[in-house]
Design an enzyme around this catalytic site. Structure first.
Site, PDB file in Angstrom:
ATOM      1  N   SER A 172       8.576   4.455   0.657  1.00  0.00           N
ATOM      2  CA  SER A 172       7.587   3.703  -0.101  1.00  0.00           C
ATOM      3  C   SER A 172       7.727   3.951  -1.601  1.00  0.00           C
ATOM      4  CB  SER A 172       6.185   4.116   0.362  1.00  0.00           C
ATOM      5  OG  SER A 172       5.213   3.341  -0.287  1.00  0.00           O
ATOM      6  N   SER A 205       0.887  -1.157   0.000  1.00  0.00           N
ATOM      7  CA  SER A 205       0.000   0.000   0.000  1.00  0.00           C
ATOM      8  C   SER A 205       0.925   1.206   0.000  1.00  0.00           C
ATOM      9  CB  SER A 205      -0.903  -0.007   1.230  1.00  0.00           C
ATOM     10  OG  SER A 205      -1.887   0.991   1.090  1.00  0.00           O
ATOM     11  N   GLU A 206       0.836   2.034  -1.026  1.00  0.00           N
ATOM     12  CA  GLU A 206       1.900   3.020  -1.253  1.00  0.00           C
ATOM     13  C   GLU A 206       1.937   4.134  -0.212  1.00  0.00           C
ATOM     14  OE1 GLU A 206      -0.623   2.472  -3.412  1.00  0.00           O
ATOM     15  OE2 GLU A 206      -1.283   4.330  -4.371  1.00  0.00           O
ATOM     16  N   ASN A 207       0.945   4.182   0.682  1.00  0.00           N
ATOM     17  CA  ASN A 207       1.032   5.136   1.780  1.00  0.00           C
ATOM     18  C   ASN A 207       1.980   4.661   2.882  1.00  0.00           C
ATOM     19  OD1 ASN A 207      -1.170   3.250   1.954  1.00  0.00           O
ATOM     20  ND2 ASN A 207      -1.805   4.237   3.837  1.00  0.00           N
TER      21      ASN A 207
END
Lengths: 207, 234, 234, 207
Positions: free
Chosen positions: A87, A45-47
């Site tokens: 990330s 999850s790129e957060n």
């Protein structure tokens, strides 16, 4: 006849191999997680998270634990957290094997548009531009046509691009196409869809 | 050197001015510096440029600073959850500089790390590349993006010791460390302040050198999309 | 996807070739991948370029690879503890590319983060700047440094779980995370391997995505400069 | 008469203010830590540590805990560890208020040479180039002359530079000088040293 959302997601899941780190976009791509079966897939999850788990049980939501779609989620034993710079470092650095993303338009040269409609929809690209520029393989999953019945698989994108020449494979309700030299190549047709129907619904050059 | 302040207003005292560039941590409503945003609303400073991945929602987070029209320009990657934002932007009242999310995070980290510019493939061939210098490395095109050097960073952590060493919780970490790093001054709000030595030195996410002032407060921590699954009958 | 291997030689099997670029973690003799270095000595591959802050000492760490003349070129910031290194360099047998320590660390991190080049003020006006592109930001000169993209990274951590999530101990962290990030393939040696879930997800220093193969081994952990103070009489 | 090593270190310690994060080089600069008194100073070790403590007691050395000079050290309650990229990020980013470093030569324009003697000494710059380029204030502490009695405070450096125009203040056994427009300015003379003696030992322009 054609694939429904879940069948598209199931087909997209076939693209994933054991050991892959994968980023799934919002919408149909999110459903892909339901079809990976026994394969050892780690979702990013790129957060700021690797090893995304399912939605929490009611009452167990944690405001500090959301995915890139801002939905409450859970962690897994393998989970790790990190900041946004790290990330996207792993995204740009090619560490994510594949991204499965939705799209508004895809062109035969692999151009992708999925972030804005000028004058109408100004939400922003979020992490999509970084993902398409950085990950190993970009797989688009979308309906073949829009709600007006117009093809979303074009000779050239008409909307502002998310990335230029970035798409590797397109999975739609009508079938699977690869971006190759000179245009798109049909990999397979969806259940009950003929090659003629797929071609008729496609404005892009099919080679 | 005392870093711990009583309230958000006290922690911001003397640091605010019209037209300043503020970097804010948070992703959506997760890990946002709620209390510091409220204090900036209260301060009335205006013509702000705010670098933040999102713009809050109507009535919460940076959405409050949009309602009061204290923000002149946003540097963001995604602003889709905010109707007032959209209205101000479409009517030309608000400037918006879209940054791909990873570019925004890296620009903050770069500013904090003394790097005025770096090359990235993100955005090549798109609107984002317009007006930016292009350079070829190994046969591929990259564009030049510049570091962000903010006048003030406002961030939120989970716990910190009194010297500012901070740890974050789960995905609330997000933009907070890079935002903190790129601020000339960084003010942090936390849920708990502890004595030095209570946090494991190996597990500090953000060393105190990046944190100039610190407050403890109560956080609403609003959830944007509450998604759940059903417990199977057992 | 099994990442855990039995020995250093097994973990490196199929990954080694003459002339390759290897990034190695460690600072001095602290946190160096002792076992992987030994296995590379054993493998006999040659003409290596090694990016590592230091070059070990005579008879330990990268010093062993220098003795066997398997290294063609070093990219380092400080090589002062190694007589054999000095001899090979002064006689022209070994190439040496000096990098300021921070530039070397940032070049590794940049390579790992898909950044082919960045600007820094470090080294402006010195030998280091010779032949490098200069660019002005805000009236100041900066030079362009390029990301390092290594064929192989060899690093040492304290503990890792079987998916490669790793934590380091104290100053043994140093160059290990940036070196790991910049490797197309990264092989890691650790003191202890645990099951997923035993490490706190908030405290992972290097996520497993960066680690392709993993071994556990016994480490000598030699101390370079043993400095102590006397206990005061009590 | 002049200052000895400890007196030079004590004088350098006066440059440090409460709340500062400081990097001390190898040699005399290391001694500065002994003279900070009650001031709240946090020492950085550029190999990845803030809050450097004293040497360990015999038998308590830890191979995983060394300073930038590779010496065994200890941690403090305030200590934090980080990787080398982060460490030099804070150095280049101007977060370190001051560095106190040794030198082979300093010139009147603030040029500093302390990393190599061509053909003789090839050790490398380590973190010195990053420090002088990044920290808020660069203070050089060194003997005023070399072992041959030649001045190390020059019109121009003869050795390869560590940094160009980077030195703010020079503290030697003979006194304290600031780099200003047009040359060096005498701030003070060491105990028992006259301004004439200081000038005579200095090749740089004194303004």
């Amino acid at each position: 006849m054609a694939w429904d959302r879940n069948q598209m997601a199931a087909r997209a899941a076939q693209e994933l191999d054991d050991g892959m780190y994968v980023n799934l976009g919002i919408g149909i791509p999110t459903l892909v997680a339901n079809y990976v079966g026994d394969k050892d897939i780690t979702l990013q999850s790129e957060n700021g998270m690797l090893g995304m788990g399912p939605f929490p049980f009611e009452g167990e939501e944690d405001a500090d634990l959301i995915n890139a779609g801002k939905q409450t989620i859970t962690e897994l034993p393998r989970t790790s957290y990190f900041d946004s710079a790290t990330s996207f470092g792993m995204i740009r650095g090619g560490k994510i094997a594949a991204a499965i993303l939705g799209a508004m338009e895809v062109a035969e040269n692999g151009d992708l548009a999925n972030w804005m409609i000028p004058g109408k929809l100004v939400k922003g690209m979020g992490g999509a531009m970084d993902l398409v520029a950085g990950v190993g393989k970009v797989i688009v999953v979308m309906d073949h046509t829009n709600k007006h019945g117009d093809s979303k698989v074009l000779k050239e994108c008409t909307l502002p691009l998310t990335g230029k020449g970035v798409v590797d494979r397109i999975i739609t309700n009508l079938g699977v196409l690869d971006v190759v030299e000179g245009g798109l190549k049909i990999v397979e047709c969806a259940d009950g869809v003929t090659e003629e129907e797929l071609r008729a619904a496609t404005l892009a050059t099919i080679v | 050197m005392k870093k711990v302040y009583g309230t958000a207003a006290e922690a911001l005292d003397g640091l605010l001015s019209d037209g300043m560039l503020i970097a804010a941590g948070g992703f959506g409503l997760c890990g946002i510096p709620e209390l510091l945003i409220d204090a900036i609303v209260e301060s009335g400073i205006k013509d702000l440029t705010v670098a933040s991945n999102n713009a809050g929602v109507d009535g919460f987070g940076l959405g409050k600073l949009l309602e009061t029209k204290q923000i002149k320009k946003m540097m963001s990657s995604y602003v889709g959850e905010n109707a007032e934002f959209m209205r101000q932007y479409l009517s030309g009242e608000l400037e918006l500089e879209f940054n791909p999310q990873g570019t925004l995070a890296e620009r903050m980290r770069a500013g904090g790390a003394g790097i005025p510019g770096f090359y990235t493939q993100t955005g090549v061939g798109t609107q984002i590349a317009e007006g930016k210098e292009v350079k070829i490395f190994n046969g591929k095109e990259y564009i030049l993006e510049e570091g962000i050097f903010a006048d003030l960073a406002i961030v939120k952590a989970w716990k910190a010791d009194t010297t500012g060493n901070a740890i974050f919780r789960k995905t609330a970490r997000n933009f907070n460390p890079p935002a903190a790093m790129c601020g000339k001054i960084c003010v942090m709000e936390v849920e708990e302040i502890v004595e030095p030595g209570e946090l494991d030195p190996d597990h500090i996410h953000l060393p105190g050198i990046y944190v100039h002032r610190l407050i403890k407060g109560e956080h609403e921590k609003r959830i944007e999309q509450r998604t759940v699954r059903q417990k199977e009958a057992s």
